[in-house]
Structures are given as C-alpha cells and as structure tokens.
Design a protein around this motif. Structure first.
Motif, PDB file in Angstrom:
ATOM      1  N   TYR A  99       0.830  -1.200   0.000  1.00 31.44           N
ATOM      2  CA  TYR A  99       0.000   0.000   0.000  1.00 31.44           C
ATOM      3  C   TYR A  99       0.869   1.256   0.000  1.00 31.44           C
ATOM      4  O   TYR A  99       0.593   2.226  -0.707  1.00 31.44           O
ATOM      5  N   ALA A 100       1.917   1.218   0.792  1.00 28.82           N
ATOM      6  CA  ALA A 100       2.841   2.353   0.824  1.00 28.82           C
ATOM      7  C   ALA A 100       3.434   2.602  -0.563  1.00 28.82           C
ATOM      8  O   ALA A 100       3.500   3.733  -1.038  1.00 28.82           O
TER       9      ALA A 100
ATOM     10  N   LYS B 298       0.840   4.173  -2.749  1.00 28.22           N
ATOM     11  CA  LYS B 298       0.651   5.591  -2.417  1.00 28.22           C
ATOM     12  C   LYS B 298       1.778   6.436  -3.018  1.00 28.22           C
ATOM     13  O   LYS B 298       1.546   7.528  -3.524  1.00 28.22           O
TER      14      LYS B 298
ATOM     15  N   ALA C 193       1.322  10.430  -3.530  1.00 30.02           N
ATOM     16  CA  ALA C 193       0.779  10.924  -2.256  1.00 30.02           C
ATOM     17  C   ALA C 193       1.809  11.649  -1.399  1.00 30.02           C
ATOM     18  O   ALA C 193       1.447  12.512  -0.600  1.00 30.02           O
ATOM     19  N   ILE C 194       3.075  11.311  -1.544  1.00 35.69           N
ATOM     20  CA  ILE C 194       4.090  12.003  -0.738  1.00 35.69           C
ATOM     21  C   ILE C 194       5.121  12.717  -1.622  1.00 35.69           C
ATOM     22  O   ILE C 194       6.198  13.074  -1.161  1.00 35.69           O
TER      23      ILE C 194
ATOM     24  N   SER D  94       4.839  12.073   4.304  1.00 37.03           N
ATOM     25  CA  SER D  94       5.611  10.876   4.613  1.00 37.03           C
ATOM     26  C   SER D  94       4.681   9.743   4.999  1.00 37.03           C
ATOM     27  O   SER D  94       3.516   9.945   5.319  1.00 37.03           O
ATOM     28  N   LEU D  95       5.217   8.546   4.906  1.00 38.04           N
ATOM     29  CA  LEU D  95       4.458   7.342   5.232  1.00 38.04           C
ATOM     30  C   LEU D  95       5.190   6.618   6.343  1.00 38.04           C
ATOM     31  O   LEU D  95       6.419   6.647   6.405  1.00 38.04           O
TER      32      LEU D  95
END
Lengths: 339, 339, 339, 339
Positions: free
Chosen positions: B135-136, B139, B144-145, B255-256
């Motif tokens: 998932y990271a 993303k 996303a980041i 960030s994740l």
C-alpha cells in the motif's frame, strides 16, 4: 516571598514568549527591565508587560536596572559576551540556546561561569523540561528500559517556515547548527555519553534555493558515542503536517518514544480522509509548557541556590558536536568530535 | 484451470510455511514433490501435505519429479547452485532471500536467469507483498508524498530469539548480512535509487556473547544514494515487546510510516499499566499474509508469463550492499558500494 | 485426509465469498455442488470454482448431490426451512446469520437441530472468529479484565452503501434487525448474560428517505442483562471514513477495546491533513479472515464431531433481542425481552 | 491594566487549584481575600498566596473585602445562596459546578443573575475550556462533521478514589448527580439541543459497598433530545488505568473523538507488556489547563463586559437532567425531562 527581578535582553518572537512567562506566569519572578536595539520591542515591553525601565544598551541595563537576573534572548552571536558581562556584573543568567556560535566564544562563557560559582547560569535547552521528555528521562533513571544505548531523533520544521529559512540560510551556519542543536543535546542527555565520531549528509529535493545558498533542506547524521552507544539525528524543513519533533530511546530492556504523532490536542476526526489527528504548527505551540517550566526552574534555582541540571558545558559540547557534524556534512565524510 | 506443480527444496521452519501455502492456500498451485537432506522433513511433507514424491537429492528431484516449479527454501549457501540447476532443468524458480552468500554466487544465478528468459525467477522479498508495504508503494506511485528521498527502517527481533542468534553468530555473516537484507531491499525499492556509500556501527550492551562471537547485538547504518536520497537502517535482536519491523518513507509532500506499533491485532487493553497494545511475536506472525501473497504472485507469474517486480538483480544488489555495510561496520569507517 | 464435500446454497456477494474460501482456502473441504435460483450464479460457480454439479432446486441438491454439508447463504427468509430440510436429509449445516426472520422459524430450526444431535449445525456469527474478537474473548477468559459487566458496541456502514440500504429499507425489518444482530451476539457472548430489557431510539439527520421508508439512519439501544450487566449498541449507515465496527468491554479489573480506528492496514500517512490512518471500506475487507476462520472451524467440527461454540439458540436469542429492540424503537419505550 | 480583585470562598482541593490560578497565573487578576469555615484553609491562603484578608463568614467577606469578584468553590449545597448574596452585593461571580443541589435553588440563582445583568456570572463547566473540547466545538461550528446528532460520553474515575466515593455515597445524590453533570453539559453543548427523555441503569460488580449505600459503581443513561439527536452517557468509578474522560460526537459528515486514550503525556514505552501509553491519574491532571483557561475567560468577561458562553441556565438544566436521570435509574424506567 521575594520575587526575582528579571531584565530581559532581546524581545523577538522567543523573547516575547519568555517575557510573557516571566511577567505573568511565574509567581516568584517579575519582569522589571528590558533591553533591545529595536525601539518597537521596547514599546511592546512597556505596553504588554508594563516594563518602563528599558534600555538600548546592554551594559547600561546591567549598570542601572534594578534586577537580579538577566534573560539573554538576543541573536546567537551576542549570547556569550552578554553572559560574561552579566555574570561579571553580579547577575544570574538565563541564556537561550545555542550557547554561542563559535567554540571560542563558548569557552569565554565557560570561564565566566567558573569565575562566578555564586551565581546561577542556566542554558535554555527547554526540551529537557517538556513534560514528555522529562518523563522519559525519569523513566530511564528508574530503570524502565535498562541501559539506554541508542537514540533516534527527528526535528522537522513545517513547510510554512521554508521561505524564512532560505532567506536565513547564508548566515545560519547550515542546517545542523541551525536545527540539530536540540536533538544533539537530547541525545547526550538521554544516553549519558558524548558522541566521538559523526557521519553526516544532506539532501535537497524540493527547494533548490537551499543548495544555492550552501545549505540543505534535510540533514541526517549518525553518531558513535564514547561508551559505544549510537545516535541518529534527522533534521528537515518541509513537514507537510506541521512541526515534527520525535525521539526514540532504545535500552536493553525496552524503549521509549516521544511524540511519533505530534498531535495538536486530544481531539481526533474521522472523515473522508480516514482517522485524522491534526498536528502542532510550530515550536511555540509544541513547547509552550517547556518554555514556562524551564524558566520556573531557573527562577527556583536562583532563589534556592541549587545548580540546574543543564550546564554551560552542555552548551559548549552541543556547539562542538554541531560544528563536527557540519564538517562531516560539508566534506561528505566522517569527522572526529573533539571536546 | 491447470495447477502449477511445485517441488519444494528445504522444509525447515520457513519451508514448512511455504509448503503449507502452496499445498492448501493457492488454488492454482499444488505441492507435488519435496526434497530435503533431513528425513524427518520429508516425513512431515508426506504426513501434512500428502506429498509422497520425495527426494534427498536436489538433482534427482529435478530429473524425476513431475513439477513445473522449484521453491528453493534451503540454507542460504545452497540457493545459487540450486537456482542454476533448476533453471537449466527447465523449471521456474522461487527462491527465498537472500539470493546468495557471495557476490560471485549471485552472478552465477544472474547468468542462469539471463540464459532462461522463458522461465520465471522470483526472489522472496516477501515484505514487498505485505499489504501495508504494498500500500505504501502504491501511495508513492500515486504521488501521495511527492518524491521520496529518505527511508528510515528498523528491524528488531524479539529477545526470545537471542539464544539461537548467538549460536548462529559465527556463521551468519554478522548482523547486517543476517538481518538487514530486507530493510536494504525495502530502502532501494521505496527510494528507487541505489545506495553508493555507507557508514555503519554496531553495539552490544546486553549480551556480550555477540561480541565474543564477532557479531553485534544492534547495528546501525546510514546510506547515501545515487540520486542523493538518504537511508538509515537499524537492526537489533533484543526487542522486549516482540518483533518490530518499522519503516518510514519521507517525501517532498508528505511521509508514510508502516507499523510504528507492531500490533498483534486490533484489540487493545486498558489495565493498570495504561493503554496497552500487545505486539506480534515474530516474522511468521507479522508476515503470514505477505508469504502467502508473494507465492500467489509467483504462481500467477508462472501461469501468465509476466515478469515479477522483484528481480535477480535485486538479490545481487542487496547482497552487495550487505557486504559493504558489513565492511563499514567491521572497519569502523565508510565504505563505497560497488555494483 | 478425506475432504468434507460442501454444497452451497446462494451465491450472492456473501455466497461467493464463502464459496471461494471453501473451494480454495480450506485444505480439508471441497466445493462440490451449488444451488441458486439465479442462473448467472450457477455459471459463476462453474467458471470460478469448477463446480459442475449445480441445482436450481434446494431439495434436488439435497437429494442428488454428493455432499456431506450444506452451506446456507440464501436470503434470510429461506434460512430456517433450508436448515430443517438439510438436517433431515442427513447433511451438516452451516448457515449464515441471521438464523431466521421470525422467532417461530427459529424454533423450527432449533427443533431440527435437536432432532439431529449427530450432525453439526454452525451459525455464521463470524465476528466471533475475527482474530481481534477471539483474542478479546480469550483475554476475558484468562481473567485479564476481571468480571466483564458492560459492552459498548458500534457498527456503522460506510456512506457508500446508503442507496442500497434505502432501497432495501421497506423489507429489511429495520435498522436493528438489519444491522445490530452481530453487535447483539457479541454483547451476549462477551458478557455471558442475556439482556432482559431494552430501550431504543432512532435518528435520521441526513437521508430523509430512511424515515419515509419507515426505517432510520441511526439506531441506539441500551440493554439491561439478567446478571445486572449493561449494554449499549449504536448502529448507523453513514460513516464518512469507511466501515466502522468497534466494541468495548468493561470489566472489574480493566477493559478491552477492539478497533476504535478501523485501519485499512499498518501504513499511516502524514500529510497536510495531519497524521492519517485510512480505514477499511466494508465488511468483506474488515472480516475477510473471520469468514475464512469460521468456515475452517465448521469444517473441523464436522470432521472431529466437536460442537461449535455458537449454537442454534444463539441465533434464536439474537433474533428475539432484535425484535424486542425494534419494538422499543418503534414505540419509543422500553421493551421486555422474552426468550 | 487594572487587576480584577478576587475573593475566594472555599479552599478545598478544587478551591486551592482555583486560588493558585488566580493568584499566580492570570496577569489581570489578583487574589485579595479568602473565606472558609476551616481555619487551616485560611492559613493556607495566607501562606501560599499571601492573602491576609480572610473571613470565616461569607457575608462579612462580601461586606468588608476589597473585591470585584467572588469565586464560589464551596460544597455544592452552598452555591446558590452564595451566588445570590454575592450578586446582590454587586460582585461578579464565578461558581464551580454544579449550580445547585435542587432545582428550586437553581431558580433562585437564575433570578439573582437576571436581577443583575450588569454583573458577570460564570459557571465552571471547565471541560468546555479544555483545548481538545474547545477544538471539537470549533470544528463543529466550522462544519467539519456536518450536523452533529449523537454524543457518546464516558467519565470514569480511577479505582484509587473508590474509598472516598463510598464514604460520600449517602450524601452525593448518587452517581449521576455526582459524576455525570459534566458529560450532560457537554452533550447539550455539543448537540445544541436539550434531552427530553432518559433511560438509565446502574451496576455494581466490584464494590458492593456502593449498593449498600444506595448508590452504584457504574451508571449508563441514554437520552433522546428535542431535535431528535441521541445521547449516551457512561459514568464509572473503577478505571484500572487512571482517569478516563472520553467523548464522541457523530455528525452527518464525520465524527470527532476526544481522548480515547487519556494519555499522561506524549511518551510511550515499549516493554514486555507491549506498546504502552500511561494514563492521567485524575481530573486535576487531565483538566489543569481547562481550569486555568476558564478562569482567564471569566476574568476577561468581567473586564470586557462580554457575556460568557456558559450561562446560569446551563446550570439549571444540567441539574434537571441529572435529577431526571437519577429518577430513571432509581425506578428502572424512562423519565421525561422537564425544564
């Protein structure tokens, strides 16, 4: 109960914060004098704190003001000579971090402190007084995690401060001097050992202006300590979610972690984004209580004659470590840390 | 739907786990043969999975068994020659990490893979298939980041495994070879850049046996990548709370963070200790689903002819990085990473 | 190892999920027959699970199919007669919740179960098999929270399901029958006591369509149990963040809480919204493992002859409680619960 | 800046807390007089706050002391007549919750407040001033969760207070009067609607002494509001983990949750129990800031002449709701709430 009379030097953002605490939130202190080269800061002192005994010259304040204590919250380059002058004038001194901008300066301050064992000198590493950090230290002292041997720290400013940081980049001493000093102090304090070698690197992926100004957007440094403990410090300037200060301390029997989520408060929202915790916007919000508690502690030390936990040597050492880290970063290699 | 017929080599703890997945949880696979030098492992295969076509010799399995695929779950030193032999025998190959124990070996495996573009080779970096890590990655790919430029990773085994780790210390290659390989692979995968320099250190504060065996209890390594990104990997062996694998990925826009609390499940207890989340006990518990999903992906790749995301070169590179890290750790300096 | 042969009745969304588990994920089961009045569902069974022995008539399947077990996943109104027919035909029965739509029906099912002590009857309250709920039960049994005396439960569907729920409102029996049955079962199971009085209310603040259809958007019910314990159940249909199932169990020595944040996985994002945990989208995602584990348990019970923890009486009681709650809600008063 | 001169009545635990805030932490207030029937409390005022103008008679303080304001922190039964007397003597009044112990008393206080529109009356529902609760209210007003329609609240005292609570049980008015008043006020404030019907129940599973004294250990109440919104309040006295105050507000577009984990600070420990967050020990720790902020707001209202958000009617209504809840609890039925 006699109140400790405080003269403040410097009334910028942080100076105002300290002044407010001294004037209104510490029963056994009163703000009786102020010194600044900026007339509007002196007006502010009069208007907000009723301080009418104001000066544009630091020596004049030392000479004439009815004060027991000087709170030095000027720009970093002024700290050391003001510490020296104030101590030699018989005043107790609170000085905000960093102690100074060169090691030589720091040594001058050390000498002044040593000349005046009868006076209290307090260095404003306020994070040590934050309830969560103080609690972590207490847990360590109680043995909750056994022997601590590794610290991982992060200190990331919110994106909102980028513009100012870029402007300041040329003169700030670079990201490690500018930002890592608190993390370095925490590392030493929590590990009870001094780093002796550092490896460091920087990165700039969003704002090339930092590189152009000889600075970096993000810094990372890894430390080996005298007793074999390890440290890792990550500083940055572009947190999207707010102001992020996080520290992890790993010991032989457990570990502690402080504020992995730098929550604004205890209210969480569930909305179309998911389960969301909003975050603090800056250091003044995150460390409001720490700033107050450190000043209370200083005033108490002055009144009771006890020595504060944080010393002038902590200031020199964090500066030395900051310089060694900067050297490693600039040269792209490891650097030995000399004390 | 034809089922992919799998012969497994090695039925230790991890081999049993893979065998169970292949035999029972993947509709389009069946476990039809097993090879081991340990007779009790072959008995286990017969008893638990109904596999009667068993071998003590790897070549004999390749020669005689009715299989499309070999799953190599033997000890690390056997991986490369078995990969080569299996591919040359026309079998698709799943091989658990690490690819090999020397870079030369890895190159042999690379050559075999290159000789057989018609066959699927899959390297078992299962963390990439864990739903949270996958998932990271998704993303990140979705932006996303922003651009990811730093990875901080931790992989800490539970205290319960210390005794075994000490026993194994002399031959494991040391803590970075033994433990950091997954974190290194994740770092490369998430940053999409290869590290070119490493600084590393170890520490032993609880179990001097590690030092006596030439190993360390804790390792820390900092990496600079080709594209300027940074990495930090912390591996350890003495987590009091369980098995701790955590990764943070920092990008220009956010960030994740994956599993800062390695929760056992979604049940929390409030008791005299406070609000408590119990943690997973080991890799088999934490990555159960990842092991299943990677094997499903492998089987799907075999059937569809698509190439897996993870390649033999990822195996070689993680080995090269592991060796360079070990060199930096042993010599107490930085090391360049050659590919 | 002989496999348990299963015939499934009903291949809607949930039926497909069960069929997939039976066909592919349970080593000691095989899906050998399927029954549905919808031809496309039978085609699906053939295509996806290779089931060619298909029926449009339930009795015909009982009569002709080579099955040990029937899995009843039809619409709620068909459950009880199918349970009766299957048991009387000598088949073990798995039946999804609810047991039935009237108490009389449930009593018929009870009688059939009692007539066939030699057969396994299993009611699909799958939440009991979710690892987090099962863990909570285990902790209670181990005494971790002393004597449990209060349960607070919430079950809220995502906003995305509103349209379907409105359409179904007229025939669903209302929000408590439709949604609260799982929470009611959990309450009884965790408290080990039956509610004897209920007070209930509903609210509709977003979608007046629910009120127009005689239903409500949100329901709340408070229960007093036979042993003095208390319960509170909140059901709703408009969660913005996803599918929210949460349960708290309070005991004399501590409390347990299951999934206050219904996290999608272990990956958290820090972005301009704050620290964000994304949430599961629906029951199939949240309880995927529970559905598999309950079916495995059923198959194991069939093979070993052990009786499942959940009984036909649990089905009747939850239905009785659902009806009493509905009465209290409709009349705006308290209702006694009769068993 | 003129300071508001405050006379405090009552210097028990909470009185001391308020006195400390007034004396030392609010720049525009000073504590100039104190009244108590306990001589040691007056000595405390002199010693700690330098207050030498002390009284044993409330009327005498009103008559003689040089004060603008009276802070009423006496036992609940004294509140209303003191409010009346103080207002009629021309003093602004801060009164701690509850407003009074009977509705008639409250009406007397209401009349006094209405007689003196020129004076500020402030009721100490301090939770409204807690940063997290205030933030929740602000988010609601900004529309972050749409229209709020349900509140679920919990207020649980730590086990440590049980002994005192049992001793006090006969005269406290019972658990709902004693403990739920804050939760009731929050429910009204957050929903912006008044409850019109309540169903309540109590339970005692650990300390039979509560039942023997006519009280209960745990209470639960469900409310229907005038606008159709719903409420649920759970109060208890035996939290193992500390002091637990939690509130959830559900709206049409999202929900808010305040302090599901009543964390002591931002330091978490990972040890053999798992990932542990220690919790606050009591109301003084949890609401320290709220007590200060409400008093600041009161003083500001006095100086600026603005009316506080919380009114005397909020006090009467929460009392009325408390009594109706107590009736429902005692009779085991629903009760209409009259205003």
């Amino acid at each position: 109960m006699n109140k400790v009379r405080v003269g403040i030097a410097g009334l910028g953002r942080l100076g105002k914060l300290h002044a407010e605490n001294i004037a209104f939130k510490i029963p056994n202190a009163e703000l009786t004098a102020a010194c600044s080269i900026a007339p509007e800061e002196l007006e502010y002192a009069t208007e907000h704190f009723g301080v009418t005994d104001v000066y544009t010259d630091f020596y004049e304040m030392l000479d004439k003001a009815d004060i027991d204590v000087v709170a030095v919250v000027t720009t970093s380059g002024e700290h050391c000579w003001q510490i020296k002058a104030a101590l030699d004038a018989g005043k107790h001194v609170f000085c905000d971090k960093p102690l100074g901008v060169t090691v030589n300066e720091c040594k001058t301050a050390e000498a002044a402190v040593e000349r005046h064992p009868e006076l209290t000198f307090f260095l404003g590493f306020m994070r040590r007084y934050d309830p969560s950090y103080a609690y972590a230290k207490k847990k360590i002292q109680e043995g909750a995690i056994g022997k601590p041997y590794m610290v991982k720290a992060a200190g990331i400013d919110p994106e909102a401060l980028v513009e100012g940081a870029v402007k300041f980049a040329a003169t700030s001493g670079g990201i490690f001097i500018d930002m890592a000093i608190h993390d370095i102090d925490l590392m030493r304090w929590l590990l009870e050992s001094d780093p002796v070698e550092v490896y460091a690197a920087g990165a700039t992926f969003k704002h090339p202006e930092f590189r152009e100004a000889g600075d970096d957007e993000t810094g990372a440094a890894m430390y080996k300590c005298e007793n074999g403990a390890l440290g890792f410090v990550h500083v940055g300037r572009t947190a999207a979610h707010g102001y992020h200060v996080e520290t992890e301390i790993i010991g032989t029997e457990g570990s502690l972690r402080i504020s992995p989520v730098p929550e604004k408060n205890l209210c969480m929202i569930y909305d179309e984004n998911g389960a969301v915790t909003e975050c603090v916007s800056g250091f003044a919000e995150r460390f409001a209580e720490a700033y107050l508690l450190e000043m209370k502690e200083f005033i108490n030390c002055v009144q009771s004659g006890t020595k504060p936990d944080v010393t002038v040597y902590d200031g020199t050492k964090s500066t030395q470590i900051g310089f060694a880290t900067t050297e490693a970063w600039k040269k792209g290699c490891t650097a030995k840390i000399q004390y």
